[in-house]
Write a protein that holds these residues in place. Structure first.
Motif, PDB file in Angstrom:
ATOM      1  N   GLN A  88      55.011  -4.481  66.144  1.00 44.86           N
ATOM      2  CA  GLN A  88      54.978  -2.941  65.662  1.00 44.86           C
ATOM      3  C   GLN A  88      56.055  -2.295  65.777  1.00 44.86           C
ATOM      4  N   ILE A  89      56.802  -1.592  64.692  1.00 45.53           N
ATOM      5  CA  ILE A  89      57.859  -0.773  64.672  1.00 45.53           C
ATOM      6  C   ILE A  89      57.540   0.421  64.217  1.00 45.53           C
TER       7      ILE A  89
ATOM      8  N   LYS B  27      57.830  -0.598  71.183  1.00 43.80           N
ATOM      9  CA  LYS B  27      57.103  -0.242  72.289  1.00 43.80           C
ATOM     10  C   LYS B  27      58.110   0.596  73.042  1.00 43.80           C
ATOM     11  N   GLY B  28      58.365   2.078  72.219  1.00 40.85           N
ATOM     12  CA  GLY B  28      58.734   3.011  72.741  1.00 40.85           C
ATOM     13  C   GLY B  28      60.434   2.933  73.037  1.00 40.85           C
ATOM     14  N   GLU B  29      60.874   1.663  72.772  1.00 43.18           N
ATOM     15  CA  GLU B  29      62.186   1.509  73.159  1.00 43.18           C
ATOM     16  C   GLU B  29      63.122   1.389  71.950  1.00 43.18           C
ATOM     17  N   ALA B  30      64.618   1.988  71.962  1.00 40.64           N
ATOM     18  CA  ALA B  30      65.514   2.042  70.786  1.00 40.64           C
ATOM     19  C   ALA B  30      66.128   0.718  71.003  1.00 40.64           C
ATOM     20  N   PRO B  31      66.138  -0.236  69.993  1.00 42.17           N
ATOM     21  CA  PRO B  31      66.985  -1.400  70.056  1.00 42.17           C
ATOM     22  C   PRO B  31      68.509  -1.294  70.424  1.00 42.17           C
ATOM     23  N   GLY B  32      69.185  -0.077  69.984  1.00 40.41           N
ATOM     24  CA  GLY B  32      70.578  -0.060  70.295  1.00 40.41           C
ATOM     25  C   GLY B  32      71.330  -1.320  69.803  1.00 40.41           C
TER      26      GLY B  32
END
Ligand code: DC
Length: 225
Positions: A65-66, A80-85
């Motif tokens: 899920q993005i 999941k609420g996290e930025a991949p950076g």
């Protein structure tokens, strides 16, 4: 109806910088489609999915899920609420992203995500198949290219500046050419210049000159005065 500027080309041709600046000048959101393929790749590797196994990648991609949000002039992605950076900018992801991007189910999923982004407003979308497959009807389509040497020099500088890696220019060039070969010979939506797209070779142009060339070719009523 949102307006879409579509920019394709190989790695290191300058698509990101050009798209970002054109977006800022016009008030269009910048969309980095390669980041979506990198996120799929990152998630495959993080979950032990073999990127050389298209069936496994296809099954897994359906689950990822993005979330897309409009932030400060661009579309930002979260898993999941996290930025991949910079986790999606490593040499390991570079090596695995092209095989993941050959998988039809991955491409269909990402194409649908990209088309849905028009609900956020006007867009500048960069990638490999934006002019040919994702937004082939856009009246503003560009194919940005540069010599392999110029592209490798730019990518290597970027990797060192961002503290992502410290590879030689030769290693960066080899990795770029390997990805170009996969991206332009794959079965689904290969990288190629679309009929009707304006080709710009940026090898000997400054960033400003490329941006000016893009702006000059847009439909007249897209330019902010
Ligand atoms: O632009 P990039 O290096 O971040 O792209 C990462 C990978 O994703 C690269 O192998 C090409 C692929 N890609 C693609 O197949 N289609 C797109 N529209 C964008 C990127």
């Amino acid at each position: 109806m949102s307006r879409v500027i579509a920019i394709d080309g190989p790695s290191g041709a300058g698509k990101s910088s050009v798209s970002r600046i054109v977006g800022e000048k016009l008030g269009f959101l910048h969309v980095d489609s390669g980041a979506l393929y990198r996120i799929m790749t990152w998630q495959c590797l993080a979950n032990g999915v073999d990127t050389a196994n298209p069936a496994a990648v296809a099954a897994f991609a359906a689950e990822v899920q993005i979330e897309c949000r409009a932030e400060e002039g661009h579309i930002a992605y979260y898993v999941k609420g996290e930025a991949p950076g910079n986790r999606i900018r490593t040499p390991e992801i570079n090596a695995h992203a092209s095989p993941v991007a050959t998988v039809k189910e991955v491409r269909d999923r990402i194409t649908a995500i990209l088309r849905g982004l028009v609900s956020f407003g006007d867009l500048v979308v960069e990638g490999r198949d934006i002019t040919t497959a994702v937004f082939p009807d856009s009246p503003a389509r560009f194919y940005l290219t540069a010599s392999a040497e110029a592209r490798a020099r730019r990518r290597q500088k970027e990797e060192v500046e961002k503290g992502i890696a410290n590879q030689s220019a030769e290693a960066v060039k080899a990795s770029l050419l390997a990805r170009d070969a996969i991206d332009s010979t794959r079965k689904y939506a290969p990288l190629k210049k679309a009929d009707g797209a304006l080709e710009i070779d940026s090898s000997d142009l400054t960033l400003d000159q490329v941006v000016e060339t893009v702006l000059a070719a847009l439909p007249a009523d897209w330019i902010r005065r």
